[in-house]
Each structure stands twice: as C-alpha cells, then as structure tokens.
Scaffold this motif. Structure first.
Motif, PDB file in Angstrom:
ATOM      1  N   LEU A 108       0.824  -1.204   0.000  1.00 30.38           N
ATOM      2  CA  LEU A 108       0.000   0.000   0.000  1.00 30.38           C
ATOM      3  C   LEU A 108       0.864   1.262   0.000  1.00 30.38           C
ATOM      4  O   LEU A 108       0.644   2.187  -0.792  1.00 30.38           O
ATOM      5  CB  LEU A 108      -0.907   0.002   1.237  1.00 30.38           C
ATOM      6  CG  LEU A 108      -1.946   1.120   1.256  1.00 30.38           C
ATOM      7  CD1 LEU A 108      -3.023   0.863   0.207  1.00 30.38           C
ATOM      8  CD2 LEU A 108      -2.587   1.250   2.637  1.00 30.38           C
ATOM      9  N   LYS A 109       1.858   1.300   0.885  1.00 34.22           N
ATOM     10  CA  LYS A 109       2.672   2.499   1.010  1.00 34.22           C
ATOM     11  C   LYS A 109       3.398   2.839  -0.294  1.00 34.22           C
ATOM     12  O   LYS A 109       3.267   3.961  -0.799  1.00 34.22           O
ATOM     13  CB  LYS A 109       3.645   2.366   2.181  1.00 34.22           C
ATOM     14  CG  LYS A 109       4.452   3.633   2.441  1.00 34.22           C
ATOM     15  CD  LYS A 109       5.246   3.582   3.738  1.00 34.22           C
ATOM     16  CE  LYS A 109       6.491   2.747   3.598  1.00 34.22           C
ATOM     17  NZ  LYS A 109       7.495   3.039   4.659  1.00 34.22           N
ATOM     18  N   PRO A 110       4.147   1.912  -0.883  1.00 32.58           N
ATOM     19  CA  PRO A 110       4.808   2.251  -2.150  1.00 32.58           C
ATOM     20  C   PRO A 110       3.789   2.645  -3.220  1.00 32.58           C
ATOM     21  O   PRO A 110       4.013   3.560  -4.010  1.00 32.58           O
ATOM     22  CB  PRO A 110       5.530   0.971  -2.551  1.00 32.58           C
ATOM     23  CG  PRO A 110       5.397   0.014  -1.443  1.00 32.58           C
ATOM     24  CD  PRO A 110       4.508   0.572  -0.402  1.00 32.58           C
ATOM     25  N   LYS A 111       2.675   1.949  -3.210  1.00 31.23           N
ATOM     26  CA  LYS A 111       1.643   2.230  -4.206  1.00 31.23           C
ATOM     27  C   LYS A 111       1.126   3.657  -4.086  1.00 31.23           C
ATOM     28  O   LYS A 111       1.110   4.423  -5.056  1.00 31.23           O
ATOM     29  CB  LYS A 111       0.487   1.250  -3.985  1.00 31.23           C
ATOM     30  CG  LYS A 111      -0.665   1.421  -4.942  1.00 31.23           C
ATOM     31  CD  LYS A 111      -0.797   0.234  -5.841  1.00 31.23           C
ATOM     32  CE  LYS A 111      -1.676   0.574  -7.024  1.00 31.23           C
ATOM     33  NZ  LYS A 111      -2.007  -0.611  -7.803  1.00 31.23           N
ATOM     34  N   LEU A 112       0.725   4.027  -2.886  1.00 30.15           N
ATOM     35  CA  LEU A 112       0.176   5.375  -2.682  1.00 30.15           C
ATOM     36  C   LEU A 112       1.284   6.419  -2.602  1.00 30.15           C
ATOM     37  O   LEU A 112       1.036   7.603  -2.813  1.00 30.15           O
ATOM     38  CB  LEU A 112      -0.671   5.426  -1.409  1.00 30.15           C
ATOM     39  CG  LEU A 112      -1.921   4.553  -1.413  1.00 30.15           C
ATOM     40  CD1 LEU A 112      -2.790   4.863  -0.193  1.00 30.15           C
ATOM     41  CD2 LEU A 112      -2.738   4.751  -2.696  1.00 30.15           C
TER      42      LEU A 112
ATOM     43  N   ALA B  37       4.756   4.290  11.182  1.00 31.64           N
ATOM     44  CA  ALA B  37       3.915   4.525  12.358  1.00 31.64           C
ATOM     45  C   ALA B  37       2.462   4.218  12.017  1.00 31.64           C
ATOM     46  O   ALA B  37       1.741   3.587  12.781  1.00 31.64           O
ATOM     47  CB  ALA B  37       4.045   5.977  12.830  1.00 31.64           C
ATOM     48  N   PHE B  38       2.024   4.670  10.856  1.00 31.10           N
ATOM     49  CA  PHE B  38       0.644   4.377  10.449  1.00 31.10           C
ATOM     50  C   PHE B  38       0.520   2.911  10.045  1.00 31.10           C
ATOM     51  O   PHE B  38      -0.417   2.220  10.456  1.00 31.10           O
ATOM     52  CB  PHE B  38       0.222   5.277   9.292  1.00 31.10           C
ATOM     53  CG  PHE B  38      -1.126   4.918   8.747  1.00 31.10           C
ATOM     54  CD1 PHE B  38      -2.275   5.135   9.495  1.00 31.10           C
ATOM     55  CD2 PHE B  38      -1.250   4.337   7.488  1.00 31.10           C
ATOM     56  CE1 PHE B  38      -3.522   4.792   9.009  1.00 31.10           C
ATOM     57  CE2 PHE B  38      -2.508   3.983   6.994  1.00 31.10           C
ATOM     58  CZ  PHE B  38      -3.639   4.214   7.760  1.00 31.10           C
ATOM     59  N   GLY B  39       1.479   2.440   9.263  1.00 30.26           N
ATOM     60  CA  GLY B  39       1.399   1.077   8.743  1.00 30.26           C
ATOM     61  C   GLY B  39       1.322   0.040   9.838  1.00 30.26           C
ATOM     62  O   GLY B  39       0.653  -0.992   9.689  1.00 30.26           O
TER      63      GLY B  39
END
Ligand SMILES: Nc1ncnc2c1ncn2[C@@H]1O[C@H](COP(=O)(O)OP(=O)(O)O)[C@@H](O)[C@H]1O
Ligand SMILES: Nc1ncnc2c1ncn2[C@@H]1O[C@H](COP(=O)(O)OP(=O)(O)O)[C@@H](O)[C@H]1O
Ligand SMILES: Nc1ncnc2c1ncn2[C@@H]1O[C@H](COP(=O)(O)OP(=O)(O)O)[C@@H](O)[C@H]1O
Lengths: 460, 113, 113, 113, 460, 460
Positions: free
Chosen positions: A353-357, A365-367
């Motif tokens: 998700l992170k790399p994608k967004l 921290a959010f992940g």
C-alpha cells in the motif's frame, strides 16, 4: 482537500452522535469501568490498598515507562546515522514533557469527572488525586498509582507518531506540536474511552466500546495522526520509494525487545490488579506477539525468499499493537488469530500500500500502529468473550454482533477526531513557525542541525 | 591509466553514482572520511563545551580509469556533486602505472573495467 | 618506489597477509571500503523494499614497496585473494616519489621496510 | 602537485593538525586505518585465546599540496607525530597530475588550497 | 593543602558532634526508622511476611541491580572508544566485588546494631540475617530482602565515582580503592543514616536527618569522593578544557533510560512496601526527573541555541539524583521545583564552574551527583511534609526550619567524612601501588592496556 | 561413532531405570513438587489467588522473557559483524516459535499429567489450563501464570544452544531443528523433572532429583545439545583455533546485564510465590553470579596478566548457570563456593579443554552452560539443606550422600537423552534438508545470505 472533506464528515458524525450520547450519558453517574474491568462491584466498605495489586501496578508503570526509550531505539536504529539522536531526543523529551503536563493538567483533563467529551481541571496539579484508592478507576490501589500508570500511556502515544515524520521535522515545531496534540487530542480521546462518563465507555443500547489497554486511544490515535502528518509534511528529500537501510538493526531489535518486555506492563497492568485477568492478558499478549512475528517472517519467506529479523520484530510489535485492545477480553486461540491477521494486514500496508500510494511514513507509524490498532479494535468485537472477562462483553463470534458495530464506531470516531485535529494543529503551526526542517538541515542531518551533536565519533 | 580520487559531500553520493553510470563508469570504490577544509561545520556542544575539531563527514571515491575516461569521469563527478557551496570537495588525478584484475590476473587497460 | 593499492574480499585478508609474509612484505595499511564492481551482491530487503545501493564490503590494502618488491607483492596478493569468482578485486600500482619514516626521519628505500 | 599520504598514531592527530596549521596547510582529509608494521601491539586475549591479528589503529592523512608546500608539510607532520617509538608511522609522497575544485571547477595550483 | 585543612575541619566537627550524639544515641534502643519510615508501629505480634510488599521489594532490588550496567552505558558512551571497556569493567566488577563484600561483612558493618558510627560484625556472612522480617528495618518483608535491596545501593554508589576519574586510572588501583572505600566510607555513612542507632538518624532535639533513598549516603558521598579523586589524579593527558565528544551517544541514552527505569526501584522500593508511600515516591521520582530533563533542555536552548539529547538525559539523571532523598517526603509540586533547581545548579556547575576551576571531572560525577545530591538533601529540608509521610518531618516551607539545619548537618558530615577518607585512601594507595595509569597506557587506551581487549572490531 | 556408542549406553541406562521408575511412579498420584517446593501442603480449601505471589510471578515471567533478547546480545556481540543478525534472528524467532508451540501443545506435553516419561495432549491449546490455581504446580497463583512462566524457560533453553553452532547454520534447518528439539527433547525432560509424575521428580528410595530452576532441564540439556551440534556440524571455515575478536563487546556486556537482571525472575520466580524462599533464591543467585564473575577475573589476572570484561561477564553468567538448580536449596556461603567452582571449571573448559580437543563451540554454549549446569546440579547434591527449604532435601555436606547420587542420575539421564536425541534430529535433518550453510554463504555471512539484510550501514 481530501482532508478537508474528511473533517466535514467527522463533524457531521460527531454532531449526529453527540445528542444521543449526551442523553445517555449525562444522567448515568460514572458507569462501571468497562475497560478497567477488574474491579468487582464491592460493597460500600472503605477501599483498602492491596499490596499485591499495588506491586504489580507499580512494576507495570515502570515497564511502560521503559517502552518509550525502547521505542526510541526501535525507531532510532531505522533512520540514517545522521538522524538517530533526533529520534532519541524526541522520545526522551516526550518523557519529560508529558510527565509534567500530565500531573499539571493532563490527567485531570482525561480522567476527572467532566462531561462526555472531556474531563475538568478539578484535578489539576493532582489536587484530589491521593494515595487512597479511587473506586471508579482502581478499587484496590492508590489513586496516584492509577494516575502514574496512565501517565506512561500518555507519554508513549505521541512518541509513536514520531515514526511517521522522522528525519524531517523541525525540533521547535515538534515540541509545540506535541504539547498541543497531547492536550487536544490524547486527553479527550482517553477521556472518551476510559474516563468516568466518557462517551465511548457507554454507548447506551450499544453497550460500551471495549478497549482494554489502548487500541483506539493509543494506537489508532497515534497511527492516524502520523498518517496525517506525513501527508502534510511531504516526503523526505531524496526519497524515491527506495528505502534507506536501517543504520543499526541491532538497535531496532533492542528496542523491540524493550517494547515486548514493557508491553506486559501495558496490557497486563491494565487489569489494575494482580489477578486472573492480569494473567490472562499477559498470556494473550505474549501469544499474539509471537504469532504475529512468526507470520511476518513466513510472509517474507514466501514473498522475498528469506525471512528477516527486521520483519520478525516488526511483526511482533504489530502483534502487540493488535492484541492491546483485546487483551482483557479474549482467550489464547483468538489471540493467535489476531496475531496472524495483524501481520498479514500490516505487511500488505507496508510493502504494497505504502509504495503504491507513495506517502512517506518513514518508519511505518501508520502502517503498524494505525492499521494494527484498527484490526485489533475490530477483532475485539469479533473475539471478545465474557468467559474471559465477565465485566466485558461478547463479540460477534460469541453471539453478539452489536459489539462489532460498537467497536467500529469507536474506531471511526478516533480516526476522524485524531485526523482532523492533527491536521488543524499542523496547519496552525506551519503558518506560525513552520514545521518542516529546511532542505539544508535535512541534508546535513537533524542531529547536527537541530541539536548540535553527533551520535558516533569516527576516530576516537 | 589514472587513479581519480574524489572527496564529496556524503549526501551527493547517489547523484554522483548516477552520473558516473551515465558516463559508463561502473566500477568504483568508496569509503568514509573526515574532511577539514574551508567549510565551517556546525560547532557541536557537549554539556556546554564546544567541540572544535571541525572535521566533517565526507565520502571519498577512488576510481581507476583509462586515459580517455578521465575527462568524462571528472565531468560526471562535478555534475553529481556540485552544489555551489563551500564543502563540495575536490578531485585529484594521480598517474597509475599498472592495474591487475585479481580474478584473472589480466593486466592493463583491459583490467580496469 | 611504488604504492600498491589492492582491493580484495574481506574474508581473504588472512590469506593475503599470510602470502605477503612469505614474500617478506611485512608492512601494510588496511581499511574497509565499499566496492561497486561487476559482482552482483545480495539484494537486501527491508520491510518489503529492495535496497539497490549494491555497494559491497571490501578491504583495501595500501603497501609501499621498493621497485624490486612490486612483482612479489602482486603475486602474493593474487595468490591469497584469488577465488576465481567475480568480486575478487583489483590491484593498482602507483608511482611514489618519496617515503619518510616519521620516527627517524629516514627517507627513501631504507624507510620503506 | 603532490599527494602527501601520512600514517600516524591516532593520539597524535591533534598535534599534527596544529603543526599543519602553523605551516599554513589547512586542508586535509583524514580516515581511520589499521596498520601492520614493526610495532608490536598489545596481544589481546578473548576467553583465554590470544588474538594475533596484530593490526593496530592508525590514522591516515591525505593532503594535496603544491610543490613548494611539500617540505613544510612533511616537516609539520614529523614534528607533530614523532614520539621516537616504533609505530610512529610513515609519509608517502605521490605525484599528482591534476586537482579540481568541485564547487568552482577551478583546476590546478589554485584549486588545491 | 586545602584538603588537609578540610580534614581538620572535619575532625573538629565530628569531635564536636560526637559527644552529644553519643549521649543522645547510646541509650535509645533502635530509634524508629525515619528514612525507611513505611513501617507503622505494629503491636507486638509475630511479624508476618506480606507477599505484595515482598514482591515489590524483590522487583525493586532487580531494578536497582539493573542500574549499575545502566550507569556503565551512561558513562561508557561518553568516553572515547579506546576506554569504553574500562568503564564497563569497572562497573561490572563492582557488581561482583560489592555483592560479595556485602554478604560477607559489608551489610553487617552498615546495618547490624553497633554504635552511632558503625555496625558490628555480628551479622557477618549473613549470620542472623534470615527470612523472617526484621522489625527495625522492614516489618513485612524477609530480612534478607532488605539486605539484598541495600546491597544494590552499596554497588551503585562506588560505581558513581567512576565518572570522575574515567580514562586514567590503573585497574589494580581501582579495585583496591573500591574495596577500601566501600568498607571505610560507604558502610559507615550508610550506618549513620539508615542503620539502627546511626548518628544521623536521630540528632536529638534536631530530629533525624531525612534521607529517603540515599541523597547523602549515595550521591553526595560518591560525588565528593569523585571530586577528591579527580583533584588528586590530575587531568587526563591532552585535556585542554575542550571536551572529547562522547563516542556513542545512543549508549548514553540507553544508560540513562536504564537508570530512570531502575530508579523507580531505588526510590519507590525504599518504602519497603507496596503501599501509598511507595506510590507517592514513584510519582515524585518520575516528575522530578522529567522536570529536570526539561529544564536542562531549555537552558541549552537559551544558552547554546539548541537543546541536546545529551543535556536532556543529563538533566533527567540530575533530577533523579535530587529527588532521591526527598522522594518519600514531598508531594508532586515540590518535586517539580526540585527538578528545576537541580538542573539549574548542575548546568552551572558543569558548564561554568568546571571549566573555570579547571578540574577534570571527566564525566561529571561531582557535577551531577555531588551537586545534585546536595541540592536534593537540602531541598528535602525545605519541602518535606508530614502530610506525605507521617513518619517523616516537616521542612522549612511547612513551618519547621530546624529540619533544614538537620539536613545541612547531614550534608556537611557526609562531605567532610567522604572527602577526608577518600583523600587518605588515595594517598595510601598512591604510595603503595600508584593510582594513575602510565602516560603510555593512557594514550593507547585503558581497554587494551588494562584489559587486553578492544570494544569494537573495524574489519569483521 | 563415539556418539553412536553413547546412544547405546543411553538406551541401556534408560532401559534399566525405566521398570523401577514405572513401578515407583505409576501408582503415586502426583508426588509433591520437589523442585517447585514453595507450596506447603494446604488443607483442602478452595485454592485462592494471592495477589502478591501473582504479581511476583508475572514480573518474573516478564524478566525471563527479557533474557532471550539478552542472550541475543550476549551472543550477538561475540560474532563477526556479518553474522550478528543471524544470532538476533535465531533468538527472536525462538521467542515467537516456542511461545506458540507452548500454548498449542508444548505445555501439555511437559506438564499435563501423563506417564513418567511425558505428559499428554489433554491440555493442548491450554484447554483446562485456567485462571484458577492448579494445586500441583502453584497453589496461590493462576494456573496460566505458571504456564506462561514455564513458557519463558521453554524459549530460552533452545536459544542457549545457538552459541554452539553460531556463524554456520542454515536458517531453514535451524527452524526445523528447534521445533523438533523443543518437542522431543525439552518437553520430555521438563516433564521428568518438574511435571506431575515425571521420572526424576521422585526416584523412589533415592528421593527426587533437586532442580530448582533448571540446571538439568535448561542448562545441561542445552549445553549437551550444543556440544553434539558443534561436533556434527564441524568447525567454522577458516577456524584455526584462533579466535575472532567479538565484534561488539559492549553488546556482550549489555546482554550479560539483561541476563543477570532477568535471572532474578528465573530463579527467584521459581519459588512461585513472593515469600522467604523467593528471597533466599534471589540472594544466592546474586551472590553466586558475583563470586563467579570475580573468580573468572582473578583467573585471567593470574593466567593472562590482565582481567577482561569479557571474562568477567562470562564468569557471572556461568555463576548464574551453576546456582540455577541450587538456588532454592542452598544458603549464601555455599553459593559463594558454587560461584568459585563454576568459574574454575568453565575457565578450564573454555581456555584449555576446547582448544585441546579442537571442537568449535563458537560461543561456548557447552563450555558455559553444559559444564556450568553439571557442576550446579552436582553441587546441589553437595550443599542442599533442609534449613533453607523444608520441602527440599539435604545434600552430602548436610549428611545425605544419597542426594549426590540422585543428582548424578539426573545429570546422566539428561546428558544421555539430550545427546542422543540431538544427534538423531541432526542426522535426520541433514539427510533431508542439510543443516550447514554453504561455504559461500558462510563466507559472505549469514546476515546477507540467510536474511537479506545487514546489521550496520557504513556510509549513512
Ligand atoms: N588540499 C587538500 N588535501 C586534501 N583534502 C582536501 C584538500 N582540499 C580539500 N580537501 C577535502 O575536500 C573537502 C572540501 O573542501 P572545502 O575546502 O571545504 O570545500 P571547497 O573545495 O568547496 O572549498 C575537505 O573537507 C577535505 O576533505
Ligand atoms: N576501476 C576501478 N576503480 C576502482 N575500484 C575498482 C575498479 N574496478 C574494481 N574495483 C573494486 O574492485 C572490486 C571488485 O571488482 P569486481 O568487478 O566486482 O570484480 P572482478 O575484478 O573480479 O571483476 C569492486 O567492488 C571495486 O571495489
Ligand atoms: N611499507 C609500508 N606500506 C604501507 N604502510 C606502512 C608501511 N610501513 C609502515 N606502514 C604503516 O605505518 C605504521 C607504522 O609503522 P611501524 O613500522 O610500526 O613504525 P615505524 O615506522 O616507526 O617503524 C604501520 O602500522 C603501517 O600502517
């Protein structure tokens, strides 16, 4: 823009809930503590301090205090050499700052009897917070013990956010942000969930939201604030989706070990007594952490060919996050499922998700805390059982689907409130003093530029 | 054959490497050094005492190149490392007499790349 | 006089040193470097993200020798460091004009050993 | 132009730097190395086993200078680093063909200082 | 010379005090423990072990043991790479040495009923120190638990001195010094303050000096010894008022975190029970540490333009030092004042007084523990309140100016005794074996020369 | 070959013992717990949870959990830079793996009432393991608390073995090995010694073997397994009897400190109550560790000219190992002798025996835990005294030579069983998947090749 929209939704939602809540809440004089459900309805004898319970609560408070330096190393090992001190400093200054804020007015705002939204200033400077038990929170330990135990939670929660904006925040802005955030976000949300008369503690016919040791108050709250902050601040310079290897992985492991160790105080101590419930919380905490660490390692083995220690401890921490709200309400097999679930979800969030967004949640921290906290809060609504904790409630799988809804409301309210308020605080501060470090400072490193010191010498 | 030694700012390493690849210089050796130059660093303070050692973190690159690659290499380094501020660093070019590839014991121009 | 610079695999250092002793080359200076060459390292993965810096740990030797020792030194290094696989490293030979022993201020051939 | 490489005892660095300033040599690059020389180090013992690697901590200085500065530089280093005991180290002087200042792309004598 | 003068003053002072003390003390059979004031005057029933109190005292003992390695990292991170092992070794060998000395005869000297100056050898080898509570010290926990808790104090106190002569002492001399110092300085001073019949525990009409957890015994005692030692040994070679940057600041932070964590056992454990007093001590300990850390950071911000993590943790440790004697006698607002005061004083001592006077207290053992301990002991005389601890006394601000005098006497006695004895021990040892490392050893580093080992490898 | 012979001897011995054991054991319904001797024979009242005992057992469980990361740093600091993560990973994955194995079936195999050799699967998934005390193990704390305390032992025991084969094992084989070893070696041996009806708990007319906190079950068991593994795997490549200096000695010290700290929970927690016995165990634990550390330092001083921190902490850990089985049965002076003895023996093993025989026990898992555990188990047979623990037995020096024999049988049985089974597991695994890392992987380092990550960055 999106954030503004979110804010509106939040306002609407809060507005819609509030009247009903008020109606339900205001008359009810200090509903029985759901989260701190250890206290049985005692006959009206003078409360007596139990030395065993007090011993465990003091030990737990020490353990939870130890978690914040643990977090400092967990995060500090992940950043580049030139920024480790900034992380350590941010964590330690929070220990100082919030400890003082808490005894001066934070505890009072969060826990003194106020309205459904926030406490009062009646207990400011600990006036009225004595060495006798205070029945509503802990019937068998001195009131100040409960207060200091809660202080440790108030410290670590803002510290968790640090992971999201690591390596690029101005220290002065950091301090200002944290004072505001602790006061305007943490204290109210703690009041909602744990404070006498707090709005999520008794949602009328929905029952109360279950949050044994802080899934909403601590993890979702911090995780969402982190998410908002990393969006607002933008990416680190030079960040191109590629990761900088952690400069000192043994420190990451040390930090994770301190966290795991301290988390026993966090969850088991939340029973506020050295009783069966504390033991049960201890057992499920350990089990969920272990299973989540294992799951993350297996996922890496499948996906990247090799399991890493970085992944394993990340998984373990995610497991600890997820079990936090559930730890006083579930038994050991659900704890295993919670552990598996959280690692799958967080692994997806962090690696896909992170790399994608493309947002730059530097240390996830959010992940880990945001996603893991949400899963944990909802899973509590699935797996909670009155067999474990009579004062709790049953979850979906024990025949009570309403509880899942109650949990979802608590999650939603926390997300919205934390997200909106964090955004507002950011905007105000950015206008007034500027939040992000200058490019030059960021490139040289925060240690030298924000603190005039370096972590390691090269020659001597 | 020349040995090109470059001392650059640590945070420019990535750009320098990128420029070197563009110039088809793919082989290099890197290490961390402390530099003392015109640049004034941040004066560190420990318990109230100023540390005045003033040695700043730098990165040193060593690149062995054939003669026709010297100019492109220098260009690439300058391109990647130049910020225009003091502390950008220096490039030194040294004559090199021999180059041997250990794996094959090949020598000379062919061994460099 | 020459300055021999060799970049080798870290785990061959012991063998190289042993071979150098046999060749009666006893004095040397060693440091750790990062090498970027033909060798493809292990691509590291951190929380699912590949790290592609691809700088591998190497060891750099600097040995100042008199001219007649150049060949034996090279031989010894190759013997100790060669595994036949990519990544074995390189040897560079640089001309050296002067050598001074600090302790005695002796200079030249005698100061090298 | 020359590249002066000096290997010295770590604890003499401060004095050497002081002497270099006096000699108006203000720019230098420093890094940590391990030296193997005549000096016998302390034989370390770990759980009863002697460690005989015998590589001692040293500091390496690299200083690019114009020709007229070579002698003063050597003098300053010797003055600062000499204790008279084995292990004091060596100075190597290498010919240097070019020197480029990255910030300005100036080249040659002017770029050195 | 100055020191010799000091010694004379000490003798005079002790001589002047002694008769009065003897008169007051000798008859009084084991005056009620002021410092360890938790024990209420129980009816003469057979003492019973309370499991909760015992649990907390054991946990506290473990926590205090953990402080000495904590100190090792706190100090070890500050020195140069070539000396870190010497610091770690000095701290760890003290754990070994004093643990054994304590059970063999140290505890007996300090705590067995003796005269006003020192105990006897009656309890040597723990004979008579059993698993039943010993009423004079701890009515509800086994006597050995009190003994082992005190052992941890006896370990860390000499370890604190290490900071003053770091990077230049010969290891053999260190060992000899410490054995002598523990026996001839620590044990008597502990007896004065905490031992049954000890001279500072009951100063007749002045009441007793208040020292809850060791302001005089531990911090002033060690700080002053450090001051004398660093004067005697002289400066480190090459020391020119300029500081060597700490070689590993994360280790300093780790050590500080371990100290903070362990200090809960140190102070709160000194209640010798898991009761309200323990809770109160816990709360003020955390508060003072936090406030002092904050204050130091603010001072740096004002003076140097940037706050450092090194300063923040130094401040926190200073806060812990200062609250130590007061922790069982003051409430939370005085704790905040104590925290502010100690950081101001120690900051001045470290950043101005030390460079000005030019002594080389390498890691500020005197600057932090000496100065901080004195402030703490005196502040106890200002802020102590019987509302917090009925068995204590009121301080100046609660209407009892005498207490400040009593505190000053305790401070003075400790300074003089510790200073003089340390000086004598130094002189004897220097004559016999030589205390300072040779120039060559110092230059190469103590790790290699005193221990034949190196802390970090470079290549592998 | 030699190993095969050993296996035969083992079988014969077990065969010879078994019938007698069966005869003695089978009828006896749950003999009184010798090792966990804290529980007095209570009248048949409903068992009540004691909050103080529970507080101490929870704190102890947290402390023991903390030991495994402690061990990770203790071992991790000793290896070369390129292998530290492999050590950390092996330790942390065991925390995960065994925590889960234990609640699923490990605890049941070890502790549920079964036969003399092993428990049953009745308690799989903790079914029947509730929050009420289970009288046979712990009369005053919830059964799950006992379970989780034991879980921590089950985690650290296999982790100890890591030291023997460090720097050369394939990670996949490691995981498989550990699952098998925990199930087929640890669980049965734990059952023999501590499980209800276990064969070493009551050896008929010989009385029961005394093992308070795991000398046989933990240390001998792990040490011997390590010995077999390092013989089977062969030496590290390039190993020529010369040692690689530890890459980070401060980490070794940190690990040792965490171990010492945690060991208070290990030994004192084994009293399963916060009572006099717990205090006594605490005191002797600290004393033996200290004396052993001191002894090792003195030996080095005599033999190598200088004492090292590496030696001192090795000695302290050896002292902790040796006092483990004795800690609930001996008083403080015997603890000193045990401490001296263990350092002499382990020093000889590590510095003379190992180089002489030429096996490559990389980090001395056998040399410290195997040898130290044997000495401790036998020394228990020498120094045990009913004056310390009424529910224990007297040793040789207190007039009961039989106890030494009993101890020897326990030691022998553990050595044989552990040795043989480890060998079998190794052989099976080696045939199926191969246990040793490839030469190339070993040379590059296990961190990169087994886990695709590196511990420290060089540049950033
Ligand atoms: N003459 C020299 N010899 C060796 N190193 C040098 C020399 N001049 C510069 N350097 C290196 O280059 C770095 C940058 O030099 P500096 O003078 O700060 O910047 P600039 O070249 O932009 O003026 C220095 O820190 C030092 O490491
Ligand atoms: N031209 C060069 N300049 C500087 N360093 C080089 C050069 N060529 C090789 N190296 C160094 O030698 C190491 C090994 O080179 P590599 O190409 O991987 O192996 P091989 O020489 O066996 O093909 C590299 O990692 C790098 O440090
Ligand atoms: N020929 C050489 N080549 C490379 N380095 C050398 C050479 N000779 C000496 N050195 C370096 O100088 C250091 C000091 O040399 P050593 O022989 O111990 O002292 P001295 O020069 O006083 O006899 C060595 O440790 C090594 O690092």
């Amino acid at each position: 823009m999106m954030l503004v929209r979110l804010a509106l939704v939040a306002l609407v939602m809060v507005g819609a809930l509030a009247p009903g809540l008020l109606a339900e809440q205001t008359p009810a004089p200090l509903a029985p503590a759901v989260a701190t459900a250890a206290a049985p309805p005692v006959a009206e004898a003078a409360p007596k301090v139990d030395s065993g319970d007090t011993a465990w609560l003091l030990a737990s408070s020490a353990l939870v205090l130890f978690m914040t330096p643990g977090l400092a190393f967990f995060y500090g090992g992940m950043v580049r050499k030139k920024n480790i001190l900034s992380i350590l400093m941010q964590c330690m200054i929070l220990c100082c700052l919030i400890s003082v804020q808490w005894v001066l007015f934070g505890y009072s705002l969060a826990f003194s009897p106020g309205n459904w939204f926030i406490g009062s200033l009646d207990w400011a400077g600990l006036s009225g917070v004595g060495l006798e038990p205070f029945k509503d929170y802990s019937a068998t330990v001195p009131h100040q013990a409960f207060m200091i135990f809660q202080a440790m939670f108030a410290i670590i929660t803002p510290a968790l956010i640090i992971g999201a904006f690591a390596e690029r925040i101005k220290f002065s802005a950091f301090v200002a942000f944290m004072v505001l955030w602790a006061t305007f976000v943490y204290d109210p949300v703690a009041h909602w969930v744990w404070g006498a008369g707090g709005m999520l503690r008794d949602l009328g016919s929905l029952g109360g939201a279950l949050d044994f040791a802080g899934g909403t108050v601590v993890h979702i709250n911090a995780g969402v604030a982190g998410f908002v902050m990393c969006l607002c601040l933008g990416k680190r310079r030079g960040f191109n989706g590629k990761t900088n290897p952690p400069h000192n992985l043994p420190f990451v492991v040390l930090g994770a070990a301190m966290l795991w160790f301290g988390w026993f105080g966090f969850n088991s101590g939340s029973a506020l007594a050295a009783n069966g419930l504390a033991v049960s919380a201890f057992v499920v905490t350990n089990t969920a952490a272990a299973m989540a660490g294992l799951t993350w390692a297996v996922l890496e083995w499948l996906v990247n060919g090799k399991p890493t220690i970085f992944g394993t401890v990340t998984g373990a921490v995610a497991g600890l996050v997820a079990i936090t709200p559930a730890s006083g309400f579930v038994s050991v097999l659900p704890a295993i499922l919670i552990g598996i679930g959280v690692s799958v979800l967080c692994f997806l969030a962090v690696a896909y998700l992170k790399p994608k967004l493309g947002y730059d949640d530097s240390l996830d921290a959010f992940g880990v805390h945001g996603i893991g906290g949400m899963w944990g809060a909802l899973a509590t609504g699935l797996f909670a059982s009155k067999l474990v904790n009579d004062a709790g409630a049953n979850g979906l799988f024990y025949g009570n689907p309403t509880q899942l809804l109650t949990q979802a409301i608590a999650v939603g309210a926390t997300i919205l409130y934390s997200g909106v308020c964090t955004f507002i605080i950011y905007k105000v501060l950015d206008a007034v003093i500027g939040v992000r470090a200058t490019e030059k400072d960021e490139v040289i490193g925060l240690d030298l530029t924000q603190h005039r010191e370096g972590a390691y010498t090269i020659l001597e | 054959m020349k040995l090109v030694i470059a001392i650059i700012q640590p945070h420019r390493l990535e750009q320098v490497k990128a420029e070197l690849y563009k110039a088809e210089v793919n082989l290099l050796t890197v290490f961390e050094v402390l530099g003392h130059g015109r640049q004034k660093g941040v004066a560190e303070v420990y318990r109230g005492m100023k540390e005045t050692g003033n040695l700043l973190h730098k990165v040193c690159l060593e690149i062995a190149v054939n003669d026709n690659f010297v100019e492109p290499t220098i260009d690439a380094i300058v391109k990647g490392a130049q910020t225009g501020e003091t502390g950008d660093g220096k490039i030194f070019v040294l004559p090199m007499e021999r180059c041997i590839r250990i794996r094959t014991r090949e020598e000379g121009t062919v061994a460099i790349g």
